[in-house]
Design an enzyme around this catalytic site. Sequence first.
Site, PDB file in Angstrom:
ATOM      1  N   HIS A 104     -35.717 -35.161  11.962  1.00  0.00           N
ATOM      2  CA  HIS A 104     -35.823 -33.564  11.688  1.00  0.00           C
ATOM      3  C   HIS A 104     -34.385 -33.054  12.383  1.00  0.00           C
ATOM      4  O   HIS A 104     -34.034 -33.245  13.407  1.00  0.00           O
ATOM      5  CB  HIS A 104     -37.075 -33.037  12.518  1.00  0.00           C
ATOM      6  CG  HIS A 104     -38.271 -33.098  11.830  1.00  0.00           C
ATOM      7  ND1 HIS A 104     -38.851 -31.915  11.283  1.00  0.00           N
ATOM      8  CD2 HIS A 104     -38.972 -34.104  11.354  1.00  0.00           C
ATOM      9  CE1 HIS A 104     -39.790 -32.135  10.607  1.00  0.00           C
ATOM     10  NE2 HIS A 104     -39.979 -33.659  10.475  1.00  0.00           N
ATOM     11  N   TYR A 161     -42.489 -22.885  15.285  1.00  0.00           N
ATOM     12  CA  TYR A 161     -42.918 -22.442  16.679  1.00  0.00           C
ATOM     13  C   TYR A 161     -43.013 -20.908  16.316  1.00  0.00           C
ATOM     14  O   TYR A 161     -42.119 -20.079  16.098  1.00  0.00           O
ATOM     15  CB  TYR A 161     -42.018 -22.704  17.868  1.00  0.00           C
ATOM     16  CG  TYR A 161     -41.801 -24.087  18.172  1.00  0.00           C
ATOM     17  CD1 TYR A 161     -41.277 -25.084  17.647  1.00  0.00           C
ATOM     18  CD2 TYR A 161     -42.525 -24.349  19.379  1.00  0.00           C
ATOM     19  CE1 TYR A 161     -40.999 -26.360  17.982  1.00  0.00           C
ATOM     20  CE2 TYR A 161     -42.371 -25.884  19.822  1.00  0.00           C
ATOM     21  CZ  TYR A 161     -41.739 -26.722  19.292  1.00  0.00           C
ATOM     22  OH  TYR A 161     -41.691 -28.093  19.751  1.00  0.00           O
ATOM     23  N   PRO A 179     -46.274 -28.583  27.236  1.00  0.00           N
ATOM     24  CA  PRO A 179     -45.814 -29.427  25.900  1.00  0.00           C
ATOM     25  C   PRO A 179     -45.032 -28.614  25.045  1.00  0.00           C
ATOM     26  O   PRO A 179     -44.250 -29.059  24.031  1.00  0.00           O
ATOM     27  CB  PRO A 179     -47.124 -29.797  25.097  1.00  0.00           C
ATOM     28  CG  PRO A 179     -48.076 -28.782  25.563  1.00  0.00           C
ATOM     29  CD  PRO A 179     -47.737 -28.287  27.124  1.00  0.00           C
ATOM     30  N   LYS A 216     -41.415 -32.284  25.950  1.00  0.00           N
ATOM     31  CA  LYS A 216     -40.326 -33.173  26.953  1.00  0.00           C
ATOM     32  C   LYS A 216     -41.089 -34.363  27.566  1.00  0.00           C
ATOM     33  O   LYS A 216     -40.563 -35.384  27.940  1.00  0.00           O
ATOM     34  CB  LYS A 216     -39.649 -32.438  27.747  1.00  0.00           C
ATOM     35  CG  LYS A 216     -38.623 -31.505  27.240  1.00  0.00           C
ATOM     36  CD  LYS A 216     -37.256 -32.388  26.958  1.00  0.00           C
ATOM     37  CE  LYS A 216     -36.493 -31.807  26.098  1.00  0.00           C
ATOM     38  NZ  LYS A 216     -36.296 -32.459  24.751  1.00  0.00           N
ATOM     39  N   TYR A 239     -33.452 -29.441  23.269  1.00  0.00           N
ATOM     40  CA  TYR A 239     -34.683 -29.688  22.407  1.00  0.00           C
ATOM     41  C   TYR A 239     -34.278 -31.323  22.070  1.00  0.00           C
ATOM     42  O   TYR A 239     -35.087 -32.173  22.133  1.00  0.00           O
ATOM     43  CB  TYR A 239     -34.815 -29.061  21.396  1.00  0.00           C
ATOM     44  CG  TYR A 239     -36.110 -29.021  20.671  1.00  0.00           C
ATOM     45  CD1 TYR A 239     -37.271 -28.395  21.020  1.00  0.00           C
ATOM     46  CD2 TYR A 239     -36.312 -29.870  19.553  1.00  0.00           C
ATOM     47  CE1 TYR A 239     -38.527 -28.842  20.422  1.00  0.00           C
ATOM     48  CE2 TYR A 239     -37.426 -30.238  18.842  1.00  0.00           C
ATOM     49  CZ  TYR A 239     -38.253 -29.509  19.395  1.00  0.00           C
ATOM     50  OH  TYR A 239     -39.570 -29.640  18.731  1.00  0.00           O
TER      51      TYR A 239
END
Length: 389
Positions: free
Chosen positions: A72, A196, A288, A292, A380
């Site tokens: 991604h 998200y 979460p 990570k 990220y």
Amino acid sequence: MRTQVGIVGAGPAGLLLSHLLHLRGIDSVVLEARSREYVEQRVRAGVLEQGTVDVLNEAGVGARMSAEGLPHHGIELRYGGAGHRIPFERLVPGRAITVYGQQEVVKDLIARRLADGGKILFDVPDVVPHSLEADPYLTFQGERLDCDVIAGCDGFHGVCRPSIPDGVLSIFQRDYPFAWLGILAQVPPSAEELIYSRGDRGFALHSMRSPEISRFYLQVPPDASLDDWPDERIWAELRARLETVPGFALTEGPIISRDLSAMRSFVAEPMRYGRLYLAGDAAHIVPPTGAKGLNLAVADVRVLTEALAGLYATGSTELLDAYSATCLKRVWRAQHFSWWMTTLLHTFDTDDPYGRRLQTSHLDYVTSSEAAATTLAENYVGLPFDFGA
Ligand code: FAD
Ligand code: DHB
């Protein structure tokens, strides 16, 4: 029985450590409380950082991940009736994440360890660490395993961290006033990328495992029970929280698994006592939202492998002595990032209108400023292993 490194726990940390040590000619035995079936089926993480993917590939256990994992190059932040893409390919060129289930990583590592003649003992629920200051050993089911060092890779509820005497560890902790309800559904993802989504009803996350399987999470009250969440309620809530932009429709299908996770930040320092070294969730937990936890576990065992290789090659304890400090640098960066993503995207019971406005302002900043978006993107996809060192 005797081995060089006694490893407690066959999660990602313990299994990868055992494999990386084997590649350096170091012998280990893994003791796992649960059955092989249980650890291979436990549905958890899905997002692998670039560095995690690189470690697995370099260690020769990335073949299935490379074939089946989904690379991604961006994620979407959805709020206020609009979606905003964070484009990794532009902000952090050459770095991406791969969506590949944690239980698939675990299956690949177990298969490889067993093929290489590695020793993993499953269904050993009564492990006790002893003599941590010198000549450590583990007892279980009437047996004794002597070792040079013990690696505590037994997760947050394991036996290794509690075996450290009172007063040695400093604990840093934050609990959040919500939990995550996770589901796997037999249905193609409703979008190509992770979403998200922040809204007044709470946070929701759209993810996936394959072109046929979707993974979703819902922010729920901390005391929620799976009984409160029949399928129709889960889909209705996912629709209400995700169908908030024009033209987006959720594809529904059979739910094939569900789980609840508490949301907690936790660090135990130092990550070592005598000959016991803690790695992964045994030493630290993140909520979460930043994806990570598994990645930190991989980073820890990478550092521990180098340190143990140094010990056996030269007798020097220099790297082992630096183990905790080296890991904690990355751990605290991930702690901050995970806390930040969590506070940015969830609805807090105590939220006042002022706090809500701050959240919106910060989201607007992250989605409009190249600098702020880059901060999110580089954390990220994962900072380089030696950042700031
Ligand atoms: P664990 O996976 O907990 O493994 C510990 C092992 O030790 C287990 O097999 C356990 O059975 C065993 N054990 C426990 N006690 C004993 C004992 N007394 N004796 C012997 N064995 C014992 N992380 C990410 O990086 N990306 C994500 O996208 C992500 N998403 C997540 C989503 C959810 C819903 C959750 C809950 C977690 C997520 N995480 C994510 C976190 C990630 O799953 C964990 O950080 C990861 O499992 C840590 O690996 P570990 O090997 O340290 O511990
Ligand atoms: C997944 C889990 C996470 O915690 C996250 O932040 C993103 C995706 C997942 O399981 O797919």
